[in-house]
Design a protein around this motif. Structure first.
Motif, PDB file in Angstrom:
ATOM      1  N   SER A 218     -16.583 -32.787 -34.935  1.00  0.00           N
ATOM      2  CA  SER A 218     -17.511 -33.837 -35.335  1.00  0.00           C
ATOM      3  C   SER A 218     -17.196 -34.345 -36.736  1.00  0.00           C
ATOM      4  O   SER A 218     -17.152 -35.556 -36.982  1.00  0.00           O
ATOM      5  CB  SER A 218     -18.943 -33.313 -35.266  1.00  0.00           C
ATOM      6  OG  SER A 218     -19.856 -34.287 -35.711  1.00  0.00           O
TER       7      SER A 218
ATOM      8  N   ASN B 263     -15.824 -38.251 -36.930  1.00  0.00           N
ATOM      9  CA  ASN B 263     -16.891 -39.178 -37.328  1.00  0.00           C
ATOM     10  C   ASN B 263     -16.404 -40.286 -38.259  1.00  0.00           C
ATOM     11  O   ASN B 263     -16.787 -41.453 -38.089  1.00  0.00           O
ATOM     12  CB  ASN B 263     -18.047 -38.414 -37.952  1.00  0.00           C
ATOM     13  CG  ASN B 263     -18.991 -37.849 -36.898  1.00  0.00           C
ATOM     14  OD1 ASN B 263     -19.005 -38.294 -35.752  1.00  0.00           O
ATOM     15  ND2 ASN B 263     -19.781 -36.854 -37.283  1.00  0.00           N
TER      16      ASN B 263
ATOM     17  N   ALA C   2     -22.061 -37.603 -27.569  1.00  0.00           N
ATOM     18  CA  ALA C   2     -22.100 -36.651 -28.682  1.00  0.00           C
ATOM     19  C   ALA C   2     -23.518 -36.460 -29.200  1.00  0.00           C
ATOM     20  O   ALA C   2     -23.945 -35.332 -29.498  1.00  0.00           O
ATOM     21  CB  ALA C   2     -21.179 -37.125 -29.803  1.00  0.00           C
TER      22      ALA C   2
END
Length: 317
Positions: free
Chosen positions: A155, A159, A205
């Motif tokens: 993540s 991101n 997600a």
């Protein structure tokens, strides 16, 4: 044949406090058969009138459901008529466009050459490109969303890239596709892929990250494998978020394919619009606008029904 006799309760009571008198028993011969006669109710209503009460038809609710859309369409047609009458650029009226639409849809699947085909073939070609690009985006984006939402390291790694690339206009990716794939059709599919993948990754997600921690704690206590965690815990919980991402992605894909086909050419509803503009056929352009809207509406409605069927939450447009 023996008929049944009914006595009023007042007739069987000789005085107050008297014991009720049973009616005399009737003897029936063994050879005789007793057949019950239909008896009418004492109120005078026949048995045929006693039926199950029907649910009354709510005229007001049906009228309120039908009237607003009809008024909205009527207002659009009225404004269109006023603009076409006062315009000096030759904007066709709704009646002229309707007659042209009848002619167009009378033979939507004709072929008169590679660049002269009916509107039906153009819509099918656009849907085929959308299906290929959208399917590839789903095959890559949904597993990527599960992994990004499941693992904190991934993540934090992806991101920034998603935040950087997601706001880029999908048509900005079209020259990259033309340079890499050396063809208009693969470049259009690539554009659909790159614009459809972001809603799927982000919504999937977010759904994984919002799974209650109690579920994951139970999985650790039971020592479940990662496959069982994904299939038994994460997938049912993330399904509403995932279907929302799919619905957003297909809407974006259908918007982008029209612009991409205008630039790449070939067969497709976008190319059909651009070709009719080159021929100064504005009536066909307006027909194509309504066709694009109807196809997008049907895709949206189908995915809403799919989301409603597979989730317990109310999914609204």
């Amino acid at each position: 044949m023996v008929s049944a006799v009914f006595h009023s309760p007042l007739e069987t009571m000789s005085a107050v406090g008297a014991e009720p008198v049973d009616p005399p028993a009737t003897k029936v011969a063994p050879s005789q058969s007793v057949r019950a006669e239909p008896v009418e109710a004492t109120t005078g209503t026949s048995t045929s009138s006693v039926r199950t009460a029907r649910i009354p038809f709510d005229v007001r609710a049906a009228w309120l459901r039908v009237l607003p859309p009809v008024l909205g369409i009527g207002l659009l047609v009225l404004l269109w008529e006023l603009v076409s009458l006062r315009s000096s650029s030759g904007l066709p009226t709704p009646v002229e466009t309707f007659h042209q639409a009848v002619a167009v849809f009378s033979d939507p699947f004709y072929r008169k050459g590679p660049n002269d085909q009916g509107i039906g073939w153009n819509v099918l070609s656009s849907l085929q490109r959308v299906a290929l690009g959208f399917g590839l985006a789903a095959a890559v984006g949904i597993p990527a969303g599960f992994m990004i939402g499941r693992f904190t390291f991934l993540s934090r790694m992806f991101n920034p890239l998603i935040s950087l690339l997601r706001p880029v206009s999908p048509l900005a990716w079209l020259p990259i596709g033309l340079m890499v794939f050396k063809g208009a059709n693969p470049a259009a599919i690539w554009t659909i892929f790159i614009c459809s993948i972001w809603p799927m990754i982000i919504n999937t997600a977010v759904g994984v990250q919002r799974v209650p921690s109690d579920y994951m704690n139970v999985a650790r206590v039971l020592n479940l494998s990662e496959w069982k965690i994904v299939t038994r815990i994460l997938f049912p919980a993330v399904l509403p978020y995932m279907l929302t991402g799919v619905r957003l992605a297909v809407g974006t894909a259908w918007l982008v394919i029209v612009a991409a086909e205008m630039l790449t050419g070939g067969v497709g509803i976008g190319f059909w619009v651009w070709d009719e503009w080159n021929n100064l056929n504005v009536r066909n352009i307006i027909i194509a606008i309504f066709v694009i809207g109807m196809v997008g509406l049907l895709l949206e409605y189908a995915l809403i029904k799919l989301a409603t069927a597979f989730t317990f939450e109310e999914v609204k447009t």
